[in-house]
Design a protein around this motif. Structure first.
Motif, PDB file in Angstrom:
ATOM      1  N   ARG A  56       0.823  -1.214   0.000  1.00  0.00           N
ATOM      2  CA  ARG A  56       0.000   0.000   0.000  1.00  0.00           C
ATOM      3  C   ARG A  56       0.864   1.274   0.000  1.00  0.00           C
ATOM      4  NH1 ARG A  56      -3.114   3.342  -1.891  1.00  0.00           N
ATOM      5  NH2 ARG A  56      -4.181   4.764  -0.483  1.00  0.00           N
ATOM      6  N   THR A  57       1.940   1.256   0.772  1.00  0.00           N
ATOM      7  CA  THR A  57       2.840   2.422   0.805  1.00  0.00           C
ATOM      8  C   THR A  57       3.382   2.713  -0.592  1.00  0.00           C
ATOM      9  OG1 THR A  57       3.510   1.984   3.081  1.00  0.00           O
ATOM     10  CG2 THR A  57       4.996   3.328   1.793  1.00  0.00           C
ATOM     11  N   VAL A  58       3.868   1.671  -1.255  1.00  0.00           N
ATOM     12  CA  VAL A  58       4.463   1.849  -2.587  1.00  0.00           C
ATOM     13  C   VAL A  58       3.401   2.318  -3.586  1.00  0.00           C
ATOM     14  CG1 VAL A  58       5.448   0.561  -4.543  1.00  0.00           C
ATOM     15  CG2 VAL A  58       6.408   0.298  -2.250  1.00  0.00           C
ATOM     16  N   GLU A  59       2.225   1.736  -3.487  1.00  0.00           N
ATOM     17  CA  GLU A  59       1.124   2.125  -4.384  1.00  0.00           C
ATOM     18  C   GLU A  59       0.782   3.610  -4.196  1.00  0.00           C
ATOM     19  OE1 GLU A  59      -2.788  -0.413  -4.841  1.00  0.00           O
ATOM     20  OE2 GLU A  59      -2.951   0.970  -3.164  1.00  0.00           O
ATOM     21  N   PHE A  60       0.719   4.045  -2.933  1.00  0.00           N
ATOM     22  CA  PHE A  60       0.380   5.442  -2.630  1.00  0.00           C
ATOM     23  C   PHE A  60       1.459   6.379  -3.172  1.00  0.00           C
ATOM     24  CE2 PHE A  60       0.302   9.199   0.168  1.00  0.00           C
ATOM     25  CZ  PHE A  60      -1.019   9.575   0.057  1.00  0.00           C
ATOM     26  N   CYS A  61       2.728   6.018  -2.959  1.00  0.00           N
ATOM     27  CA  CYS A  61       3.835   6.865  -3.432  1.00  0.00           C
ATOM     28  C   CYS A  61       3.871   6.901  -4.952  1.00  0.00           C
ATOM     29  CB  CYS A  61       5.172   6.349  -2.898  1.00  0.00           C
ATOM     30  SG  CYS A  61       5.369   6.635  -1.143  1.00  0.00           S
ATOM     31  N   LYS A  62       3.649   5.733  -5.571  1.00  0.00           N
ATOM     32  CA  LYS A  62       3.725   5.647  -7.035  1.00  0.00           C
ATOM     33  C   LYS A  62       2.618   6.470  -7.675  1.00  0.00           C
ATOM     34  CE  LYS A  62       5.576   1.750  -8.882  1.00  0.00           C
ATOM     35  NZ  LYS A  62       5.588   0.312  -9.096  1.00  0.00           N
ATOM     36  N   SER A  63       1.405   6.292  -7.204  1.00  0.00           N
ATOM     37  CA  SER A  63       0.290   6.966  -7.871  1.00  0.00           C
ATOM     38  C   SER A  63       0.326   8.472  -7.647  1.00  0.00           C
ATOM     39  CB  SER A  63      -1.051   6.362  -7.446  1.00  0.00           C
ATOM     40  OG  SER A  63      -1.165   6.475  -6.058  1.00  0.00           O
ATOM     41  N   ASN A  64       0.958   8.924  -6.552  1.00  0.00           N
ATOM     42  CA  ASN A  64       1.018  10.373  -6.294  1.00  0.00           C
ATOM     43  C   ASN A  64       2.406  10.962  -6.539  1.00  0.00           C
ATOM     44  OD1 ASN A  64      -1.753  10.864  -5.230  1.00  0.00           O
ATOM     45  ND2 ASN A  64      -1.105   9.308  -3.761  1.00  0.00           N
ATOM     46  N   GLU A  65       3.322  10.106  -7.056  1.00  0.00           N
ATOM     47  CA  GLU A  65       4.708  10.531  -7.329  1.00  0.00           C
ATOM     48  C   GLU A  65       5.358  11.185  -6.112  1.00  0.00           C
ATOM     49  OE1 GLU A  65       5.759  12.067 -11.051  1.00  0.00           O
ATOM     50  OE2 GLU A  65       4.353  10.815 -12.133  1.00  0.00           O
ATOM     51  N   LEU A  66       5.332  10.482  -4.989  1.00  0.00           N
ATOM     52  CA  LEU A  66       5.875  11.020  -3.738  1.00  0.00           C
ATOM     53  C   LEU A  66       7.131  10.271  -3.325  1.00  0.00           C
ATOM     54  CD1 LEU A  66       2.580  11.297  -1.677  1.00  0.00           C
ATOM     55  CD2 LEU A  66       3.793  13.114  -2.886  1.00  0.00           C
ATOM     56  N   PRO A  67       8.169  11.008  -2.879  1.00  0.00           N
ATOM     57  CA  PRO A  67       9.368  10.345  -2.365  1.00  0.00           C
ATOM     58  C   PRO A  67       9.077   9.595  -1.074  1.00  0.00           C
ATOM     59  CG  PRO A  67       9.563  12.741  -2.139  1.00  0.00           C
ATOM     60  CD  PRO A  67       8.277  12.468  -2.867  1.00  0.00           C
ATOM     61  N   LEU A  68       9.914   8.588  -0.816  1.00  0.00           N
ATOM     62  CA  LEU A  68       9.680   7.717   0.345  1.00  0.00           C
ATOM     63  C   LEU A  68      10.942   7.592   1.189  1.00  0.00           C
ATOM     64  CD1 LEU A  68       7.966   5.514   1.881  1.00  0.00           C
ATOM     65  CD2 LEU A  68       8.886   3.858   0.230  1.00  0.00           C
ATOM     66  N   VAL A  69      10.746   7.646   2.513  1.00  0.00           N
ATOM     67  CA  VAL A  69      11.802   7.326   3.487  1.00  0.00           C
ATOM     68  C   VAL A  69      11.299   6.106   4.239  1.00  0.00           C
ATOM     69  CG1 VAL A  69      12.982   8.087   5.586  1.00  0.00           C
ATOM     70  CG2 VAL A  69      12.548   9.716   3.727  1.00  0.00           C
ATOM     71  N   ILE A  70      12.020   4.998   4.140  1.00  0.00           N
ATOM     72  CA  ILE A  70      11.507   3.774   4.769  1.00  0.00           C
ATOM     73  C   ILE A  70      12.516   3.179   5.751  1.00  0.00           C
ATOM     74  CG2 ILE A  70      12.064   2.473   2.646  1.00  0.00           C
ATOM     75  CD1 ILE A  70       9.524   0.693   3.767  1.00  0.00           C
ATOM     76  N   GLY A  71      12.028   2.995   6.991  1.00  0.00           N
ATOM     77  CA  GLY A  71      12.861   2.439   8.056  1.00  0.00           C
ATOM     78  C   GLY A  71      12.368   1.093   8.544  1.00  0.00           C
ATOM     79  N   THR A  72      11.276   0.611   7.967  1.00  0.00           N
ATOM     80  CA  THR A  72      10.723  -0.686   8.370  1.00  0.00           C
ATOM     81  C   THR A  72      11.762  -1.783   8.186  1.00  0.00           C
ATOM     82  OG1 THR A  72       8.534   0.044   7.704  1.00  0.00           O
ATOM     83  CG2 THR A  72       8.866  -2.337   7.850  1.00  0.00           C
ATOM     84  N   THR A  73      11.893  -2.660   9.171  1.00  0.00           N
ATOM     85  CA  THR A  73      12.876  -3.748   9.061  1.00  0.00           C
ATOM     86  C   THR A  73      12.165  -5.071   8.720  1.00  0.00           C
ATOM     87  OG1 THR A  73      12.777  -4.217  11.425  1.00  0.00           O
ATOM     88  CG2 THR A  73      14.420  -2.619  10.706  1.00  0.00           C
ATOM     89  N   GLY A  74      12.976  -6.110   8.532  1.00  0.00           N
ATOM     90  CA  GLY A  74      12.416  -7.427   8.209  1.00  0.00           C
ATOM     91  C   GLY A  74      11.976  -7.536   6.757  1.00  0.00           C
ATOM     92  N   LEU A  75      12.492  -6.650   5.902  1.00  0.00           N
ATOM     93  CA  LEU A  75      12.099  -6.693   4.483  1.00  0.00           C
ATOM     94  C   LEU A  75      12.744  -7.894   3.794  1.00  0.00           C
ATOM     95  CD1 LEU A  75      12.525  -2.898   3.547  1.00  0.00           C
ATOM     96  CD2 LEU A  75      10.433  -4.076   4.267  1.00  0.00           C
ATOM     97  N   LYS A  76      11.992  -8.488   2.861  1.00  0.00           N
ATOM     98  CA  LYS A  76      12.494  -9.630   2.087  1.00  0.00           C
ATOM     99  C   LYS A  76      12.862  -9.139   0.680  1.00  0.00           C
ATOM    100  CE  LYS A  76      11.204 -12.995   5.079  1.00  0.00           C
ATOM    101  NZ  LYS A  76      11.419 -12.249   6.321  1.00  0.00           N
ATOM    102  N   ASN A  77      13.459 -10.052  -0.113  1.00  0.00           N
ATOM    103  CA  ASN A  77      13.865  -9.674  -1.478  1.00  0.00           C
ATOM    104  C   ASN A  77      12.729  -9.055  -2.269  1.00  0.00           C
ATOM    105  OD1 ASN A  77      16.489 -10.312  -1.282  1.00  0.00           O
ATOM    106  ND2 ASN A  77      16.286 -12.391  -2.143  1.00  0.00           N
TER     107      ASN A  77
END
Ligand code: NAD
Length: 217
Positions: A56-77
């Protein structure tokens, strides 16, 4: 700046609101596990939540062309692939640790670990009892700087915001690097630096080290 925040009701979310508002910025979009609220389109989105929020975060940023700062851990490939795809359109800063001390420690290890190639090396990380992932994203990144296998030990106790030890030892001596976050404020201040950085950056995936020290990591 107007900022959006994913994970606003969490421990990091609350710290980020406090630090960003004190710096004069306004929260205009917020999202957590219970839903989202859009008051006005933000200029940047900050995400300190869980990997399950990323679609959802990526979808929101993509559709509104917004930069992202992401600190969430536990990300997979698969999550990194999504971030790389998004970074073709907008600037994205991803880091498992937005503190300055850990960023400096990574540089130290990158430069000096090779002198102790024949020593034992192990990493110990300590976090509060609510932390979901183990080992911590930071321990993984510190391990990568060592360029060799390094056992990692995780303690989940009390309210510790984040402690990382890197032990080198041979038969006669021990060299220990220790970083202690004494408050989540350290990460929130780093996220603020990254949010100010992405406002004027071109589309690409950035490491926090580039935000602090420039150059390409
Ligand atoms: P927390 O459990 O206190 O808060 C998590 C937040 O995420 C809550 O607001 C929750 O509602 C929200 N959330 C969970 N699942 C969601 C979903 N599917 N959709 C939308 N929102 C969702 O956790 P915390 O201690 O605030 O940590 C948050 C994240 O930040 C963790 O991944 C943690 O490891 C990471 N963290 C990163 C750094 C760093 O410097 N990169 C520092 C500290 C913590």
């Amino acid at each position: 700046m107007k900022f959006g925040l994913v994970g606003y009701s969490g421990r990091m979310g609350q710290e980020i609101i406090s630090v960003f508002e004190r710096a004069g910025h306004t929260l205009t979009f917020k999202m957590d596990i219970n839903g989202e609220e859009l008051l006005e389109l933000p200029e940047v989105v900050v995400d300190f939540s869980q990997p399950s929020a990323l679609v959802r975060t990526v979808e929101f940023c993509k559709s509104n062309e917004l930069p992202l700062v992401i600190g969430t851990t536990g990300l997979k490939n698969q999550h990194f692939e999504m971030l790389k795809e998004l970074a073709k359109k907008v600037p994205v800063v991803q880091s498992y640790n937005f503190s300055m001390g850990i960023t400096v420690l990574r540089r130290i290890l990158r430069e000096y670990a090779s002198y102790m190639q024949d020593w034992d090396v192990e990493i110990v990380e300590i976090h509060h009892r609510y932390k979901k992932d183990a080992p911590s994203g930071t321990a993984i990144k510190l391990g990568e700087e060592l360029k060799r296998e390094s056992p990692k030990h995780s303690l989940r106790i009390g309210g510790v915001p984040g402690d990382h030890h890197v032990f080198f030892a041979n038969d006669g001596e021990v060299l220990e690097f220790h970083h202690r976050a004494i408050s989540r404020r350290a990460f929130a201040l780093g996220a603020l630096k990254a949010a100010e950085f992405v406002l004027n950056a071109g589309p690409r995936l950035y490491d926090f080290e580039e935000v602090l020290f420039g150059g390409r990591v």
